[in-house]
Design an enzyme around this catalytic site. Structure first.
Site, PDB file in Angstrom:
ATOM      1  CG  HIS A  67      37.156  41.226  34.378  1.00  0.00           C
ATOM      2  ND1 HIS A  67      36.781  40.419  33.334  1.00  0.00           N
ATOM      3  CD2 HIS A  67      38.122  40.539  35.045  1.00  0.00           C
ATOM      4  CE1 HIS A  67      37.480  39.292  33.369  1.00  0.00           C
ATOM      5  NE2 HIS A  67      38.310  39.355  34.410  1.00  0.00           N
ATOM      6  CD  GLU A  68      40.284  41.648  38.017  1.00  0.00           C
ATOM      7  OE1 GLU A  68      40.227  40.769  38.894  1.00  0.00           O
ATOM      8  OE2 GLU A  68      40.749  41.427  36.879  1.00  0.00           O
TER       9      GLU A  68
ATOM     10  CG  HIS B 158      37.117  37.687  38.980  1.00  0.00           C
ATOM     11  ND1 HIS B 158      36.707  36.512  38.398  1.00  0.00           N
ATOM     12  CD2 HIS B 158      37.920  38.297  38.068  1.00  0.00           C
ATOM     13  CE1 HIS B 158      37.233  36.410  37.196  1.00  0.00           C
ATOM     14  NE2 HIS B 158      37.959  37.493  36.958  1.00  0.00           N
TER      15      HIS B 158
ATOM     16  CG  ASP C 240      39.392  35.363  34.348  1.00  0.00           C
ATOM     17  OD1 ASP C 240      38.767  36.434  34.403  1.00  0.00           O
ATOM     18  OD2 ASP C 240      40.488  35.180  34.918  1.00  0.00           O
TER      19      ASP C 240
END
Length: 950
Positions: free
Chosen positions: A164-165, A168, A175
């Site tokens: 998830h990170e 980014h 998000d």
């Protein structure tokens, strides 16, 4: 900058690039993370020195990234995985036969592990400061997140959180949840929970259990004690950017599953594009193909590295060019300040000088006392040679010779290279520099320095500085002050509180104040330098009124410096200094103030200034950033100014903003998130070709609220609980970390060098207008009765400066239409809309009824959404230059008369059950009442009959 024949250095650089492509082991820190044959190489994870040593931390980091690699490989359809990872162990931890650091630094890490906690405790966090599709700065995990297995209940498996990170950081997606807007009304007039995909299910929960959503939502707000809880078992496979914690979620939202109506940051920043759409547009995917077969990727290979002794060598030019513009004097002043104040204790320091040949002036000497520092100062060069020729490679080779005497290799050492000369053979030692394991910080003096000097720093992960030949410039000391050990230990680091230089007329004075806040104050130093004659008359007054005079300063007449050391911890508050020029001629006076953290329990305010790119070609702008923080928390409402000094023209002062004046120019990102502590601005006032020096000054008044209450940006979602087998199972609340109000009692003053950048292709004045307004990225649309109100931040005439000439607003009932063919969407009348100054909030209201029945061509096969319109805007300057089309805003138009929003699918069953129960209750009550009424009537009849008989 003079133009020279750089065929040799350029060819050498191309040769190095080719070697790196052929031999991955030659990857250097300046290259960052590289994707080769579907595997990521060069990922650096660094543990902060303040983190306590724990035997489980490194194994847990390895386990997280190994799990993430397999998960990422499948989520990207067998496209990418993690191959080689380095974990940087703090020097404060016990040595355990770790490999020695080469050019890896904590400051350059892609992932950092700290004990700094945000308002939400252990939230994993990615610092994203640019726009959609742009790389972020770093990922941060707390050590507790990596060690406390109980947290996986709320965040999910650590490997999934890492992916998830990573999305980014690497691909610039955002998000898909929104804590501030947890629900919205969709195009069918239904209340929906903000999520992606829409197939993820759950129910509303009140204080006492499940409840219908109308009991939870009051005036578009969640009622206190209400929340939406998701089912732990799902059929939906997306999305990782929404809720990575769900076991069923194994992919990113794509065009088919993406929820374009959800009011989340992904839709706002990426114009309603899905995360997968943005990811597949990245260079990682355009230059790679899926791995053949069905097997898993190879597991990651981890290297554990640790810094050894701190080793620094000053490599200083003494050619005849150094006699120009007081270069040698300013070098002596800055080098003395560096040796006496900046370089950390226990560091080994050597000194080398060079012209056409290198010379060792001081072998490595460890700094353990002030006497050691003074001894090193005595070895600084005092004269220049008569020889104009310079050989940078000769100087560096002597530097390597000095540092290699300690451990046999130059691994982990630092070279501070200062030169003003021309050296067309600099490319000859690039391979030696690359293989040395040393970091090269370069400081270029004047306009004649070889163009490729900065390549040495770029390839070794070093810093780059430029010092113009201006007598009142303090850039030399600023550069040396910026060079730290790079360990991430901010409690050992010196911070610049002030940097000032002026030409002071005879019998005039330079007077100013500097704030010493209570997060600093230890080892506070006031340095005064001058150009000619004797020292000025100095008066320094502390916040309590105590005065210090010239006689209290330690003066070095030969180097023309005067320094005052404040014993203990300097009194917090305003310090006032006055420098009187008592001479009969103009005098250049400069002031530098530095200090260290006052206590280990309080994080000092830090400033990191940097640019988007080290070089640019006209008319592309340079993006200037200043990251202002106190620990994890952003500093808000500060006055942040950047001073840009070109080689020959006058300095330019530019105010930076963190006000959410969200623009995105066609070349680079801008300030996209309000109140994230990153102040930024475009710089495009290029006066000349060549190098430009950057420094940033930050001030903050104690009367203005400054410390943010939360850490904005990209966080992995913490799930409060789940519905499992029909039961509500709540997770432990996130740890909340409070802040002491005492920390805001004083103002703040900071200064930091942002290094240098170069500009090419600047035409002679006057050049035509080639700078369009910036792209608007914060357009929002809200339906107010029968009208639509738009709001956005005004861009400028030129990028983010000035005032645009007009706006072009278009709307469509088709998202694809406005995305692909903005020019043919319905034009909204904006004749009465006059643009305001850049950074101002714009508001415009129009009636969509005038347009929704107009011709709006639908793409073939696309179903028309009759209750929703899409709006976009672009700005136009006075020369008809147009910005890029803004983000796309959307609004639901149709609400039936006297009707409330329709319940969404997730809640219809619950509402039906409750309604049925209510109906059954009413029927039962009716039967009871009817039965009781009949019985009473029968008794009354019997009584009446009895009376008649009597």
């Amino acid at each position: 900058m003079t133009h020279r024949d750089n065929v040799g250095p350029v060819c050498s650089l191309k040769f190095v690039t080719l070697l790196v492509a052929l031999i991955p082991e030659l990857l250097f820190p300046g290259a960052g993370v590289q994707l080769q044959d579907n595997g990521y190489d060069g990922l650096l994870v660094a543990i902060n020195p303040q983190v306590s040593e724990d035997q489980n931390l490194i194994p847990n980091i390895k386990e997280m990234i190994t799990e993430a690699s397999f998960y990422l490989f499948n989520a990207t359809k067998r496209r990418v995985f993690f191959r080689n990872i380095k974990i940087l162990i703090p020097a404060t931890w016990k040595s355990n036969n770790y490999s020695k650091v080469k050019q890896e630094l904590y400051e350059k890490a892609n992932v950092i592990v700290t004990d700094w906690y945000g308002a939400h405790g252990d939230d994993p966090y990615t610092l994203q400061y640019r726009g959609c599709g742009k790389e972020g700065k770093y990922i941060q995990f707390t050590s507790n997140f990596l060690l406390n297995d109980d947290l996986t209940a709320g965040y999910g498996p650590r490997g999934k959180v890492f992916v998830h990170e990573w999305a980014h950081l690497r691909w610039g997606v955002f998000d898909e949840y929104n804590s501030e807007k947890p629900f919205y009304i969709n195009g069918q007039n239904q209340i929906k929970v903000t999520r992606c995909s829409s197939d993820i299910t759950g129910i509303f929960v009140c204080e006492k259990g499940p409840c219908p959503q109308e009991n939870c939502i009051i005036s578009k707000l969640f009622k206190e004690g209400c929340m939406f809880i998701y089912n732990s078992t799902q059929n939906a496979t997306a999305s990782i950017m929404f809720m990575q914690s769900l076991s069923s979620v194994v992919e990113f939202c794509n065009t088919r599953t993406h929820n374009q109506e959800a009011p989340n940051l992904q839709n706002q920043m990426c114009s309603l594009r899905s995360a997968w759409d943005v990811i597949t547009d990245s260079s990682d995917f355009t230059h790679s193909f899926p791995v053949n077969g069905t097997g898993p990727p190879p597991p990651p290979v981890f290297s554990l590295i640790q810094a050894g002794d701190k080793v620094v060598c000053l490599v200083l030019d003494v050619s005849s060019k150094m006699a120009e513009a007081d270069r040698l004097l300013r070098l002596q002043q800055a080098a003395e300040f560096y040796l006496m104040q900046i370089v950390e204790i226990h560091t080994f320091v050597g000194i080398v000088s060079f012209n056409s040949k290198g010379e060792i002036r001081a072998q490595l000497h460890q700094i353990n006392s002030d006497d050691d520092r003074k001894l090193l100062v005595s070895h600084l060069p005092t004269t220049v040679s008569a020889e104009a020729q310079t050989s940078i490679c000769s100087g560096l080779k002597k530097g390597f010779e000095v540092v290699e005497k300690l451990n046999g290799k130059a691994y982990g050492s630092v070279m501070i290279l200062v030169t003003s000369g021309v050296d067309e053979h600099i490319g000859n030692c690039l391979l030696t520099v690359l293989s040395s394991g040393s970091t090269i910080h370069s400081i270029a003096l004047g306009s004649s320095v070889v163009e490729n000097l900065e390549e040495l720093s770029h390839h070794t992960g070093g810093l780059k500085f430029f010092v113009p030949d201006k007598s009142n410039s303090n850039s030399m000391i600023d550069a040396f002050s910026r060079i730290t050990s790079g360990t991430g230990d901010i409690f050992q680091q010196r911070f610049q509180l002030e940097s000032m230089g002026e030409n002071v007329k005879p019998h005039h004075q330079l007077k100013n104040t500097v704030t010493v806040d209570n997060s600093v104050g230890n080892d506070t130093t006031f340095l005064v330098t001058w150009q000619t004659s004797g020292p000025p008359k100095i008066t320094l007054v502390d916040p309590n009124g105590r005065k210090y005079y010239t006689s209290d300063f330690i003066t070095n007449p030969a180097l023309r410096t005067a320094c005052l050391y404040i014993p203990g911890t300097a009194e917090p508050g305003l310090w006032t200094y006055t420098l009187n020029n008592t001479h009969h001629s103009l005098q250049v006076l400069r002031v530098t103030v530095t200090s260290r953290a006052s206590k280990a329990a309080m994080a000092p305010v830090t400033v990191e200034a940097f640019v988007e790119k080290d070089s640019t070609q006209f008319p592309h702008p340079v993006m200037i950033y200043a990251n202002v923080r106190k620990g994890m928390y952003p500093i808000l409402n500060a006055t942040v100014t950047a001073t840009i000094e070109p080689e020959t023209a006058d300095p330019v002062v530019l105010k930076l903003f963190d006000n959410g004046a969200a623009f995105l120019c066609i070349y680079a990102g801008a300030d996209i998130i309000k109140n994230d502590g990153i102040y930024s601005r475009y710089f495009f006032s290029f006066a000349v070709n060549g190098r430009y020096s950057l420094k940033v000054h930050v001030s903050h008044s104690s009367s203005i609220s400054g410390l943010a209450h939360s850490v904005p940006g990209s966080h992995a979602m913490y799930v409060p609980g789940y519905i499992a087998n029909g039961n509500i199972q709540m997770n432990a609340p996130r740890k909340s970390v409070g802040r002491s109000e005492e920390e805001q009692k004083w103002g703040v003053s900071r200064m930091s060098s942002g290094g240098s950048f170069s500009v090419r292709g600047v035409p002679a004045d006057p050049y035509p207008d080639v700078f369009p307004p910036c792209k608007i990225i914060d357009l929002e649309a809200v339906k107010v009765e029968e009208e639509v109100t738009l709001s956005w931040t005004a861009p400028g005439e030129d990028y983010d400066q000035g005032q645009a000439n007009s706006y072009e607003i278009r709307m469509s009932k088709s998202l694809q239409n406005i995305q692909d063919d903005f020019n043919n969407a319905i034009l909204v009348n904006t004749s009465k809309l006059n643009p305001q100054q850049a950074g101002t909030k714009e508001i415009f209201t129009f009636s969509p009824k005038l347009f929704t029945n107009g011709p709006d061509r639908q793409p073939d096969g696309e179903r028309q959404e009759s209750h929703r319109i899409y709006v976009a805007i672009r700005a136009i300057d006075k020369n008809s230059l147009r910005s890029a089309v803004s983000n796309i805003a959307q609004v639901s138009l149709f609400i039936a008369p006297n009707s409330a929003p329709v319940l969404a699918r997730d809640h219809l069953i619950l509402t039906g059950v409750l309604t049925a129960l209510s109906s059954i209750g009413i029927i039962c009550l009716t039967i009871v009442i009817t039965h009781r009424t009949l019985n009473m009537k029968k008794r009354a009849d019997k009584k009446e009959n009895g009376t008649k008989l009597i």
